[in-house]
Design an enzyme around this catalytic site. Structure first.
Site, short mmCIF file in Angstrom:
data_model
loop_
_atom_site.label_atom_id
_atom_site.label_comp_id
_atom_site.label_asym_id
_atom_site.label_seq_id
_atom_site.Cartn_x
_atom_site.Cartn_y
_atom_site.Cartn_z
NE ARG A 39 -3.50 2.53 2.50
CZ ARG A 39 -4.19 3.01 3.54
NH1 ARG A 39 -4.10 2.41 4.72
NH2 ARG A 39 -4.95 4.08 3.41
CG HIS A 40 -0.88 4.86 -1.02
ND1 HIS A 40 -1.13 5.64 0.09
CD2 HIS A 40 -2.09 4.42 -1.44
CE1 HIS A 40 -2.42 5.68 0.32
NE2 HIS A 40 -3.03 4.94 -0.59
NE ARG A 43 -5.04 8.08 0.84
CZ ARG A 43 -5.98 8.35 1.75
NH1 ARG A 43 -6.05 9.56 2.30
NH2 ARG A 43 -6.83 7.43 2.13
NE ARG A 115 -3.72 7.26 -3.09
CZ ARG A 115 -4.70 7.85 -3.76
NH1 ARG A 115 -4.54 9.11 -4.18
NH2 ARG A 115 -5.83 7.22 -4.01
CD GLU A 217 -12.46 2.23 -6.08
OE1 GLU A 217 -12.76 2.11 -4.87
OE2 GLU A 217 -11.57 2.97 -6.51
CG ASP A 309 -7.04 1.08 1.58
OD1 ASP A 309 -7.24 1.34 0.38
OD2 ASP A 309 -7.60 1.70 2.50
#
Length: 406
Positions: A39-40, A43, A115, A217, A309
């Site tokens: 995961r980034h 942010r 990100r 999504e 995530d």
């Protein structure tokens, strides 16, 4: 306004400090290949406009980057993770002990958002200081790469009905009423502009409207979605820890409150991306890609994939991974954490696949702790169905991947 607490140069100066210790090989096995699904890192939250901006009488914290972009502090934290894992992989002899990696050693692919691309670049800065190692970007910056886009792929009414029923059932079973009340009290939702002129303006269970449309999504509207956005903003503020004071305008001051907020956040992710049928559909591209990396003899020894995530949550649910806790963390999919898919080779020549969650603890995030042997990140081995304590065989691993790629 939030500013980074430690300059990026400090992180880069520390990349040559104490190496991280590696866990000992299991039963004499040799680590042969690793795929990292990350995961980034930290942010800025998405609270500058829309319903979240009107959901509290207080002013949300101002950040020094655009909403949704990786912060400088997030870069520092990712350098630390890259340095730690780079040393671990060298100790396991997957990466050259000295010098820069070749194409056969390492490859990075990140979603085409700022990100995620920046996270991959900072990881590389920590793992390979002074080396020119690129990050693959397959779509224009600011657009979603289909590999990482957590959308519904199936376009049939029966699947959509089952998905919606599963989401509704999961929300009911979560029993989040008391936790939503904690969120409401922290942000003082009843006194917000959104509640002006409304009686009984509360965050409550049972008013969610879920979506499971092909090409989009999984989504929701209602109290749960609104509360999730609030919690996300408060978590990012806590990790940034710019002032050293309690997050949430000084109103988040005890662990019971944070536990309630984390239950909202974790449940929201589980409801949308964690029901088995939805997860298998959403995670299909990533699981197919990971399977392909392991199957291709020309693949590099280490592959880094940087996404979100929702990617990690759906992959875990699609694999049927046992429920887990991450000591030192409240979130189930914390920023900067990653799934480490490992292929080991035993003395008999048989491959075994293991899955490990490597993640920064809350204290490591808030205090910007350089990761090392003395301060390692969290590491939790995850159990996969149908596999033994020493991992999955080729056949078992393929069976786990297969339902996700039908």
């Amino acid at each position: 306004m939030i500013h980074p607490l430690r300059p990026l140069l400090l992180a880069l100066a520390l990349v040559s400090s104490t190496a991280a210790a590696a866990p000992a090989p299991v039963h004499g096995d040799t680590l042969e290949q690793v795929v990292l699904l990350s995961r980034h890192n930290l942010r800025a939250p998405l609270v500058s406009s829309g319903t979240l901006a009107e959901a509290t009488p207080h002013a949300w914290t101002k950040w020094d980057v655009v909403a949704g972009e990786l912060t400088t502090r997030g870069g520092v934290l990712e350098v630390y993770m890259g340095r730690y894992l780079g040393q671990w992989l060298r100790t396991q002899q997957l990466l050259p002990a000295t010098g820069c990696p070749q194409a056969s050693d390492f490859h990075a692919l990140a979603n085409s958002l700022q990100r995620t691309q920046a996270t991959a670049q900072f990881f590389i800065a920590g793992a390979f200081p002074g080396c020119h190692v690129g990050v693959e970007q397959r779509r224009p910056l600011g657009t979603m790469d289909p590999l990482f886009d957590p959308v519904i792929h199936r376009d049939d009414a029966g699947f959509q009905r089952r998905a919606l029923r599963a989401m509704q059932k999961a929300e009911s079973q979560a029993r989040l009423g008391p936790d939503l009340q904690v969120v409401e009290d922290v942000v003082e939702y009843a006194a917000s502009p959104a509640c002006t002129g409304r009686s009984h303006c509360t965050l409550r269970t049972g008013d969610s409207q879920f979506r499971a449309e092909a090409g989009k999504e999984p989504g929701a509207s209602g109290s749960l979605a609104l509360a999730n956005g609030m919690v996300d903003a408060l978590l990012m503020e806590d990790y940034q820890n710019a002032t050293g004071t309690a997050a949430g305008w000084g109103r988040l001051h005890d662990d019971a409150q944070w536990q309630a907020l984390a239950r909202v956040r974790n449940a929201y992710q589980d409801i949308l991306f964690g029901t088995p049928e939805v997860a298998r559909d959403v995670a299909a591209p990533l699981l197919s890609h990971i399977g392909g990396v392991f199957a291709d003899p020309q693949s590099p020894k280490v592959s880094l994939l940087v996404g979100h995530d929702s990617n990690i949550g759906s992959v875990l649910a699609a694999l049927g991974a046992s429920d887990y806790t991450l000591p030192g963390q409240r979130e189930k999919t914390p920023i900067g954490g990653l799934l480490q898919f490992e292929r080991w080779r035993g003395q008999s020549g048989e491959a075994r696949y293991r899955l490990v969650y490597v993640y920064p603890t809350r204290a490591q995030l808030r205090d910007a702790v350089p990761l090392s042997d003395a301060q390692p990140p969290g590491r939790v081995e995850l159990a996969l169905p149908g596999c033994g304590e020493d991992g999955c065989s080729d056949e078992q691993f393929e069976r786990l991947l297969h339902p996700a790629v039908k």
